[in-house]
Design a protein around this motif. Structure first.
Motif, PDB file in Angstrom:
ATOM      1  N   LEU A  85       0.821  -1.207   0.000  1.00  0.00           N
ATOM      2  CA  LEU A  85       0.000   0.000   0.000  1.00  0.00           C
ATOM      3  C   LEU A  85       0.858   1.261   0.000  1.00  0.00           C
ATOM      4  O   LEU A  85       0.610   2.196  -0.775  1.00  0.00           O
ATOM      5  CB  LEU A  85      -0.911  -0.015   1.236  1.00  0.00           C
ATOM      6  N   LYS A  86       1.879   1.297   0.838  1.00  0.00           N
ATOM      7  CA  LYS A  86       2.651   2.522   1.016  1.00  0.00           C
ATOM      8  C   LYS A  86       3.722   2.734  -0.044  1.00  0.00           C
ATOM      9  O   LYS A  86       3.993   3.869  -0.441  1.00  0.00           O
ATOM     10  CB  LYS A  86       3.314   2.522   2.403  1.00  0.00           C
ATOM     11  N   ASN A  89       2.429   1.498  -4.710  1.00  0.00           N
ATOM     12  CA  ASN A  89       1.298   2.111  -5.426  1.00  0.00           C
ATOM     13  C   ASN A  89       0.055   1.229  -5.456  1.00  0.00           C
ATOM     14  O   ASN A  89      -0.742   1.317  -6.394  1.00  0.00           O
ATOM     15  CB  ASN A  89       1.703   2.484  -6.858  1.00  0.00           C
ATOM     16  N   GLU A  91      -2.977   1.195  -3.950  1.00  0.00           N
ATOM     17  CA  GLU A  91      -4.027   1.835  -3.153  1.00  0.00           C
ATOM     18  C   GLU A  91      -5.213   0.905  -2.914  1.00  0.00           C
ATOM     19  O   GLU A  91      -5.977   1.097  -1.962  1.00  0.00           O
ATOM     20  CB  GLU A  91      -4.507   3.107  -3.835  1.00  0.00           C
ATOM     21  N   GLU A  92      -5.363  -0.089  -3.798  1.00  0.00           N
ATOM     22  CA  GLU A  92      -6.501  -0.996  -3.656  1.00  0.00           C
ATOM     23  C   GLU A  92      -6.436  -1.781  -2.348  1.00  0.00           C
ATOM     24  O   GLU A  92      -7.460  -2.279  -1.879  1.00  0.00           O
ATOM     25  CB  GLU A  92      -6.560  -1.961  -4.840  1.00  0.00           C
ATOM     26  N   GLY A  94      -5.880  -0.438   0.552  1.00  0.00           N
ATOM     27  CA  GLY A  94      -6.652   0.382   1.467  1.00  0.00           C
ATOM     28  C   GLY A  94      -8.149   0.230   1.253  1.00  0.00           C
ATOM     29  O   GLY A  94      -8.935   0.159   2.210  1.00  0.00           O
ATOM     30  N   THR A  95      -8.554   0.154  -0.013  1.00  0.00           N
ATOM     31  CA  THR A  95      -9.969  -0.049  -0.334  1.00  0.00           C
ATOM     32  C   THR A  95     -10.452  -1.403   0.161  1.00  0.00           C
ATOM     33  O   THR A  95     -11.532  -1.520   0.765  1.00  0.00           O
ATOM     34  CB  THR A  95     -10.180   0.056  -1.856  1.00  0.00           C
ATOM     35  N   TYR A 133      -0.227   9.867  -3.463  1.00  0.00           N
ATOM     36  CA  TYR A 133      -1.465   9.612  -2.728  1.00  0.00           C
ATOM     37  C   TYR A 133      -1.144   9.447  -1.248  1.00  0.00           C
ATOM     38  O   TYR A 133      -0.012   9.136  -0.866  1.00  0.00           O
ATOM     39  CB  TYR A 133      -2.153   8.343  -3.245  1.00  0.00           C
ATOM     40  N   GLN A 135      -1.577   7.127   1.762  1.00  0.00           N
ATOM     41  CA  GLN A 135      -1.864   5.697   1.885  1.00  0.00           C
ATOM     42  C   GLN A 135      -3.063   5.412   2.789  1.00  0.00           C
ATOM     43  O   GLN A 135      -3.624   4.317   2.753  1.00  0.00           O
ATOM     44  CB  GLN A 135      -0.634   4.943   2.408  1.00  0.00           C
ATOM     45  N   SER A 138      -7.717   5.838   0.914  1.00  0.00           N
ATOM     46  CA  SER A 138      -8.708   4.891   0.400  1.00  0.00           C
ATOM     47  C   SER A 138      -9.362   4.103   1.533  1.00  0.00           C
ATOM     48  O   SER A 138     -10.568   3.816   1.491  1.00  0.00           O
ATOM     49  CB  SER A 138      -8.069   3.941  -0.623  1.00  0.00           C
TER      50      SER A 138
END
Length: 231
Positions: A85-86, A89, A91-92, A94-95, A133, A135, A138
């Motif tokens: 995540l960090k 890249n 980000e999914e 976090g989702t 972004y 982290q 999301s």
């Protein structure tokens, strides 16, 4: 049917692998395989009962409740997920975690009706440009969705770009962070119930000073949540 065929072709050409153990993912698996998902160390902490995350902040900052989704260990699946995540890249991640934890949290009707705003611990604007972004964003956005709250990322501001100082004690880290956050708009937080969100709680120093900053607005009630906590 066509979508499944295209997904299968894509899986052969660019196979998706589990972030936890690197095995190829099967259809229906997302980010981690079923085995790793079942092995994730969920805390089972809730916003109803007192838990060890609450006790991290006792005597330090006046918050309503605190909780974390997972336990974070130096080696293991949670570390790999947050590393992706960090730094990769993804980000999914976090989702994925936000939807999972959001579903758990909204089972608490009292919490769902209580939270007005969800606010992520911010990055400095320079760090945000470098990474592209936040982290935490999301994860926090999905929690806001499930709790029927507003996601707000422009009021709590980090004013200096500092390196994480994980080897310093709690007081040393707090002293280095105490002037690093400010509020851009006090009135928007007045009388609000706020869920402050971060990725990993270690000593709690960052969350402590962010909560102190949010508490400068009149009559705020602050809750704390994170993806993981160091046991």
């Amino acid at each position: 049917m066509l979508t499944n065929i295209l997904n299968d072709i894509n899986s052969v050409l660019a196979p998706r692998v589990c972030f936890g153990c690197n095995v190829h993912l099967n259809r229906g698996e997302k980010l981690i395989c079923t085995t790793c998902r079942n092995d994730l160390p969920l805390t089972d902490y809730t916003f109803n009962d007192e838990n060890p995350v609450d006790r991290i902040f006792y005597g330090r900052i006046n918050i309503k409740k605190a909780s974390s989704m997972l336990f974070f260990y130096e080696k293991g699946i949670v570390r790999e997920l947050i590393h992706h995540l960090k730094y990769r890249n993804q980000e999914e991640v976090g989702t994925f975690l936000g939807d999972w934890y959001g579903q758990l949290l909204k089972e608490n009707n009292e919490l769902t009706n209580a939270i007005d705003l969800v606010i992520p611990v911010p990055l400095h604007k320079k760090k945000l440009r470098q990474r592209g972004y936040n982290q935490v964003a999301s994860f926090a956005q999905r929690l806001a969705f499930h709790l029927n709250a507003d996601y707000v990322d422009h009021i709590l501001i980090k004013t200096a770009n500092t390196k994480t100082q994980t080897k310093k004690g709690r007081i040393g880290r707090w002293q280095n962070k105490k002037d690093l956050y400010t509020l851009s708009d006090f009135n928007s937080l007045k009388d609000k119930h706020i869920l402050l969100v971060d990725d990993v709680i270690t000593t709690g120093a960052t969350m402590e000073i962010c909560a102190r900053t949010l508490a400068q607005a009149p009559n705020t009630t602050i809750f704390i949540a994170s993806m993981a906590v160091v046991p």
